[in-house]
Design a protein around this motif. Structure first.
Motif, PDB file in Angstrom:
ATOM      1  N   PRO A 150       0.821  -1.220   0.000  1.00 16.47           N
ATOM      2  CA  PRO A 150       0.000   0.000   0.000  1.00 16.47           C
ATOM      3  C   PRO A 150       0.852   1.266   0.000  1.00 16.47           C
ATOM      4  CG  PRO A 150      -0.814  -1.581   1.611  1.00 16.47           C
ATOM      5  CD  PRO A 150       0.511  -2.101   1.136  1.00 16.47           C
ATOM      6  N   VAL A 151       0.317   2.325  -0.595  1.00 21.64           N
ATOM      7  CA  VAL A 151       1.028   3.598  -0.647  1.00 21.64           C
ATOM      8  C   VAL A 151       1.116   4.205   0.740  1.00 21.64           C
ATOM      9  CG1 VAL A 151       0.336   4.076  -3.023  1.00 21.64           C
ATOM     10  CG2 VAL A 151      -1.114   4.835  -1.144  1.00 21.64           C
ATOM     11  N   ARG A 152       2.119   5.073   0.947  1.00 23.59           N
ATOM     12  CA  ARG A 152       2.203   5.872   2.167  1.00 23.59           C
ATOM     13  C   ARG A 152       1.297   7.090   1.988  1.00 23.59           C
ATOM     14  NH1 ARG A 152       6.973   3.867   0.611  1.00 23.59           N
ATOM     15  NH2 ARG A 152       8.374   2.919   2.130  1.00 23.59           N
ATOM     16  N   THR A 153       0.365   7.282   2.874  1.00 25.05           N
ATOM     17  CA  THR A 153      -0.577   8.395   2.748  1.00 25.05           C
ATOM     18  C   THR A 153       0.114   9.697   3.133  1.00 25.05           C
ATOM     19  OG1 THR A 153      -2.434   6.940   3.257  1.00 25.05           O
ATOM     20  CG2 THR A 153      -2.797   9.307   3.483  1.00 25.05           C
ATOM     21  N   ALA A 154       0.067  10.692   2.224  1.00 28.46           N
ATOM     22  CA  ALA A 154       0.733  11.974   2.442  1.00 28.46           C
ATOM     23  C   ALA A 154      -0.244  13.118   2.652  1.00 28.46           C
ATOM     24  CB  ALA A 154       1.642  12.301   1.252  1.00 28.46           C
ATOM     25  N   GLY A 155      -1.482  12.950   2.289  1.00 29.39           N
ATOM     26  CA  GLY A 155      -2.441  14.044   2.456  1.00 29.39           C
ATOM     27  C   GLY A 155      -3.840  13.597   2.099  1.00 29.39           C
ATOM     28  N   ARG A 156      -4.820  14.268   2.700  1.00 29.65           N
ATOM     29  CA  ARG A 156      -6.226  13.960   2.430  1.00 29.65           C
ATOM     30  C   ARG A 156      -7.019  15.264   2.390  1.00 29.65           C
ATOM     31  NH1 ARG A 156      -5.791   9.464   6.290  1.00 29.65           N
ATOM     32  NH2 ARG A 156      -5.875   7.471   5.182  1.00 29.65           N
ATOM     33  N   ALA A 157      -8.112  15.240   1.659  1.00 32.31           N
ATOM     34  CA  ALA A 157      -9.051  16.365   1.641  1.00 32.31           C
ATOM     35  C   ALA A 157     -10.424  15.826   1.274  1.00 32.31           C
ATOM     36  CB  ALA A 157      -8.613  17.438   0.657  1.00 32.31           C
ATOM     37  N   ARG A 158     -11.452  16.392   1.881  1.00 24.99           N
ATOM     38  CA  ARG A 158     -12.825  15.956   1.616  1.00 24.99           C
ATOM     39  C   ARG A 158     -13.602  17.087   0.943  1.00 24.99           C
ATOM     40  NH1 ARG A 158     -13.919  11.174   3.612  1.00 24.99           N
ATOM     41  NH2 ARG A 158     -12.684  10.303   5.318  1.00 24.99           N
ATOM     42  N   SER A 159     -14.540  16.666   0.101  1.00 22.68           N
ATOM     43  CA  SER A 159     -15.404  17.616  -0.617  1.00 22.68           C
ATOM     44  C   SER A 159     -14.569  18.708  -1.271  1.00 22.68           C
ATOM     45  CB  SER A 159     -16.439  18.231   0.332  1.00 22.68           C
ATOM     46  OG  SER A 159     -17.293  17.233   0.844  1.00 22.68           O
ATOM     47  N   THR A 160     -13.681  18.303  -2.139  1.00 24.62           N
ATOM     48  CA  THR A 160     -12.750  19.228  -2.779  1.00 24.62           C
ATOM     49  C   THR A 160     -12.751  19.008  -4.285  1.00 24.62           C
ATOM     50  OG1 THR A 160     -10.413  19.870  -2.923  1.00 24.62           O
ATOM     51  CG2 THR A 160     -10.870  17.581  -2.413  1.00 24.62           C
ATOM     52  N   ALA A 161     -12.319  20.046  -5.021  1.00 24.55           N
ATOM     53  CA  ALA A 161     -12.165  19.935  -6.476  1.00 24.55           C
ATOM     54  C   ALA A 161     -10.764  19.485  -6.858  1.00 24.55           C
ATOM     55  CB  ALA A 161     -12.476  21.270  -7.138  1.00 24.55           C
ATOM     56  N   VAL A 215      -0.334  19.761  -4.376  1.00 22.99           N
ATOM     57  CA  VAL A 215       0.980  19.659  -3.741  1.00 22.99           C
ATOM     58  C   VAL A 215       0.790  18.982  -2.389  1.00 22.99           C
ATOM     59  CG1 VAL A 215       0.808  21.960  -2.698  1.00 22.99           C
ATOM     60  CG2 VAL A 215       3.054  20.930  -3.046  1.00 22.99           C
ATOM     61  N   ALA A 216       1.759  18.157  -1.998  1.00 28.10           N
ATOM     62  CA  ALA A 216       1.674  17.437  -0.728  1.00 28.10           C
ATOM     63  C   ALA A 216       3.085  17.156  -0.228  1.00 28.10           C
ATOM     64  CB  ALA A 216       0.895  16.134  -0.886  1.00 28.10           C
ATOM     65  N   ALA A 217       3.173  16.859   1.064  1.00 25.10           N
ATOM     66  CA  ALA A 217       4.464  16.550   1.689  1.00 25.10           C
ATOM     67  C   ALA A 217       4.271  15.459   2.714  1.00 25.10           C
ATOM     68  CB  ALA A 217       5.065  17.796   2.338  1.00 25.10           C
ATOM     69  N   THR A 218       5.345  14.725   3.003  1.00 24.70           N
ATOM     70  CA  THR A 218       5.286  13.655   3.990  1.00 24.70           C
ATOM     71  C   THR A 218       6.685  13.364   4.508  1.00 24.70           C
ATOM     72  OG1 THR A 218       4.480  11.408   4.410  1.00 24.70           O
ATOM     73  CG2 THR A 218       5.590  11.785   2.319  1.00 24.70           C
ATOM     74  N   GLY A 219       6.736  12.691   5.648  1.00 21.17           N
ATOM     75  CA  GLY A 219       8.013  12.211   6.145  1.00 21.17           C
ATOM     76  C   GLY A 219       8.347  10.853   5.553  1.00 21.17           C
ATOM     77  N   TRP A 220       9.627  10.598   5.336  1.00 21.88           N
ATOM     78  CA  TRP A 220      10.065   9.329   4.724  1.00 21.88           C
ATOM     79  C   TRP A 220      11.405   8.927   5.341  1.00 21.88           C
ATOM     80  CZ3 TRP A 220      14.443   8.571   1.463  1.00 21.88           C
ATOM     81  CH2 TRP A 220      14.526   7.301   0.874  1.00 21.88           C
TER      82      TRP A 220
END
Length: 650
Positions: free
Chosen positions: A560-571, A581-586
């Motif tokens: 499974p992918v590492r989740t870096a960001g989420r948003a609801r009810s968005t375009a 654009v998104a960011a995450t720790g690795w």
């Protein structure tokens, strides 16, 4: 002196009316366009057109009474046309904005409001992709924001004049509307003015088509039947009042029984699907061994029309209306599947599945399927038992297979389909947290409607399985890639990493999910390459949720992918939100922590703040971090706009 003033005012009223009428006729097209675009899209194309013309025509009276526009000019000056134009704008905008709060109630509802159109459906001519995109942007702002934008662009008013018109129309916060207009102008671009004059937005250059002829005929019959029922009810009521109340036996009234029954169900011919431009549920023929079983069909209809009387509580998919159909629905299927009698009905916007198990209570499930197409109307779930499901396939499905998303290198296996379109049992996506397999349907449409068109559908507990698509990485110097069917090798590899996330969408009323590979990145410490993916789940009711994930070349084939960001009810991650654009720790293979960030093709600079701060030109970024970092990311686009990153989970 007072009486002379009144007489003078009365003598001036007639010229005022003539002046307003002259300006209204001269600017009729622009005023109708303004009203049409400010009115909410929820009214529907035909009603928006008719209401827009009605608002402008009734502005002849309203424009004479707008505050601040009736003060006569000095006798030595010639009356200016600007106050009249402003009064018309105020009246039209006020009327259109009232529909954003719901149409005003009429004191005499039986009197028709002109113009009155009967027997025809009117709508503007359809435009291209640019017009569609602008229409979507207009629908995303408030009605007051649309009005401010249109007054600026179409009527060339200054901001002060726009504030005055909005205030006169009853807008309590005109500055908020102007700010919304600023955002709309920025997203729409300089071409908006030209697009607004196209036929797509011209409510005076119209196309006409007949209304639903069968529905009209049924309504006439229903009206006659209702009249007869009313007459009979009057006689019965008179007798009841004379003889006392009659006992109630709980049976449906004669008015309900007279509405429609099994004989009124619409049925499509078997050869319609390849002779129509509308390839959706309306093209499905009635299939199954019990399409003539009026007793079964009557029980299915009663469960949808009168659930309280039948004791059946419908299971509604998210965003689905619980109301009964306004006309007799279309019969899609009636037959026996796995010791269960199944009836599938369609009312133009919703699918209803009625089931009668051999042992157990009857059930009714209803889900919206409005604007379904050749893929999203390709299958309906009939039964589910012992970890498997059977589907009813569309008549245009020429080949059916199954495959496991977690094994992209394994070929799809043939799926047996009966003559009535019912499939053999298909393994279902587990409802629990396990992720040992993710079975999906791989269907191919007949060449009579689409040559070599194969697509994937995932059953996630709803009546209509979810359409899976894929958008590949952007090419160098090429225009943005468009979503395509997820049947190629790159698509299957991307979905192998996304497949386990489908469980979270189970029973959520999702229509389609697109996996968009929007960026790739070289990782430090010999970590290989990373691919950033935005998975967008669009629901039948409109809003969409997105999840950004990261996979690396060192990961297993289906990890499974590492989740870096989420948003609801968005375009975001759609045609109306093409930047992300998104960011995450690795943590690298050497045990070192880094902040990774990436943006889509229009990103030119990245900035992160939080546990680690830094900035870098380009679409990707990697910065050393002391332990697992928590950061926020922003990006600058090639257009100069600033873009906020998606929120990190947790």
């Amino acid at each position: 002196m007072h009486l002379r003033s009144l007489r003078s005012s009365a003598r001036g009223a007639r010229p005022r009316v003539l002046e307003v009428e002259s300006v209204l006729v001269e600017q009729y097209g622009d005023l109708v366009r303004l009203a049409h675009l400010v009115l909410p899209a929820a009214l529907g194309r035909h009603r928006r057109v008719v209401v827009a013309h009605s608002l402008v025509q009734r502005a002849l009276t309203g424009a004479r009474t707008v505050p601040g526009t009736t003060v006569p000019p000095p006798r030595t000056e010639r009356p200016a046309a600007v106050p009249v134009e402003q009064a018309l704008l105020v009246t039209v905008v006020r009327g259109a904005l009232s529909y954003d709060r719901g149409p005003r109630r009429r004191l005499i509802p039986l009197l028709p409001r002109l113009p009155l159109v009967v027997g025809l459906s009117l709508f503007p001519r359809s435009g291209g992709a640019d017009e569609l995109a602008l229409a979507q942007r207009l629908s995303e702002v408030t009605a007051a924001g649309r009005a401010a934008f249109l007054l600026r662009v179409l009527h060339s008013l200054s901001d002060d004049a726009v504030r005055e018109v909005l205030a006169g129309a009853g807008v309590s916060r005109p500055d908020d509307a102007l700010r919304a207009a600023d955002g709309l102008a920025e997203s729409a671009g300089p071409s908006a003015a030209g697009l607004l004059t196209s036929p797509e937005f011209n409510a005076c250059a119209l196309q006409a088509s007949p209304t639903d002829l069968l529905r009209r005929r049924r309504r006439v019959r229903l009206g006659l039947a209702a009249g007869a029922v009313c007459a009979a009810t009057g006689v019965t009521l008179a007798a009841t009042l004379a003889d006392g109340p009659a006992p109630s036996d709980g049976t449906p009234t004669s008015a309900v029984r007279a509405a429609y029954g099994p004989a009124d169900l619409a049925r499509t011919g078997a050869t319609v699907w390849d002779n129509t431009s509308r390839v959706d549920f309306t093209a499905w023929p009635a299939r199954g061994s019990r399409v003539r079983d009026e007793a079964l069909l009557g029980r299915a209809l009663a469960a949808w029309l009168r659930p309280a009387r039948t004791g059946i509580r419908p299971a509604l998919a998210p965003g689905t209306s619980a109301g009964a159909p306004v006309a007799a629905p279309r019969l899609l299927y009636a037959g026996d599947v796995d010791d269960t009698a199944v009836v599938v009905l369609y009312d133009g916007e919703r699918i209803a599945r009625y089931t009668e198990p051999a042992a157990g209570p009857a059930r009714l499930s209803v889900a919206r399927v409005d604007e379904a197409d050749v893929t999203t109307a390709a299958a309906v779930a009939l039964t589910a038992s012992r970890g498997s499901e059977r589907y009813l396939l569309a008549p245009w499905v020429a080949e059916a297979q199954t495959r496991d998303l977690l094994r992209p290198d394994v070929l799809a296996r043939p799926l047996r389909v009966g003559g009535d379109g019912v499939t053999a049992p298909v393994p279902a996506v587990p409802a629990g947290g396990g992720c040992a397999s993710r079975p999906v349907l791989q269907l191919r449409s007949s060449e009579r409607i689409a040559e070599h068109h194969a697509f994937l559908l995932a059953g996630l507990g709803d009546l209509s399985p979810v359409h899976l698509t894929y958008t590949p990485l952007p090419g160098q110097g090429n225009p943005p890639r468009q979503p395509r069917e997820a049947t190629g090798s790159a698509a299957l590899l991307a979905w192998a990493h996304q497949a386990c996330g489908l469980t979270s969408l189970r029973g959520a009323g999702v229509r389609a999910v697109n996996a968009w590979d929007f960026a790739e990145q070289d990782l430090p410490d010999g970590g290989g390459q990373a691919v950033w993916t935005c998975a967008r789940a669009d629901s039948w009711r409109g809003p969409g949720d997105v999840t950004v994930g990261l996979r690396t070349s060192r990961d297993g084939q289906a990890e499974p992918v590492r989740t870096a960001g989420r948003a609801r009810s968005t375009a975001a991650c759609s045609r109306f939100g093409q930047h992300v654009v998104a960011a995450t720790g690795w943590r690298s293979p050497k045990g070192n922590w880094f902040v990774l960030a990436a943006g889509s093709r229009a990103v030119t600079e990245l900035r992160v703040t939080g546990d680690v701060s830094g900035a870098r030109d380009g679409r990707t970024l990697a910065l050393p971090a002391p332990g697992r970092p928590h950061v926020a990311v922003r990006a600058r686009l090639a257009s100069g706009q600033d873009l906020a990153g998606l929120d990190q989970p947790g």
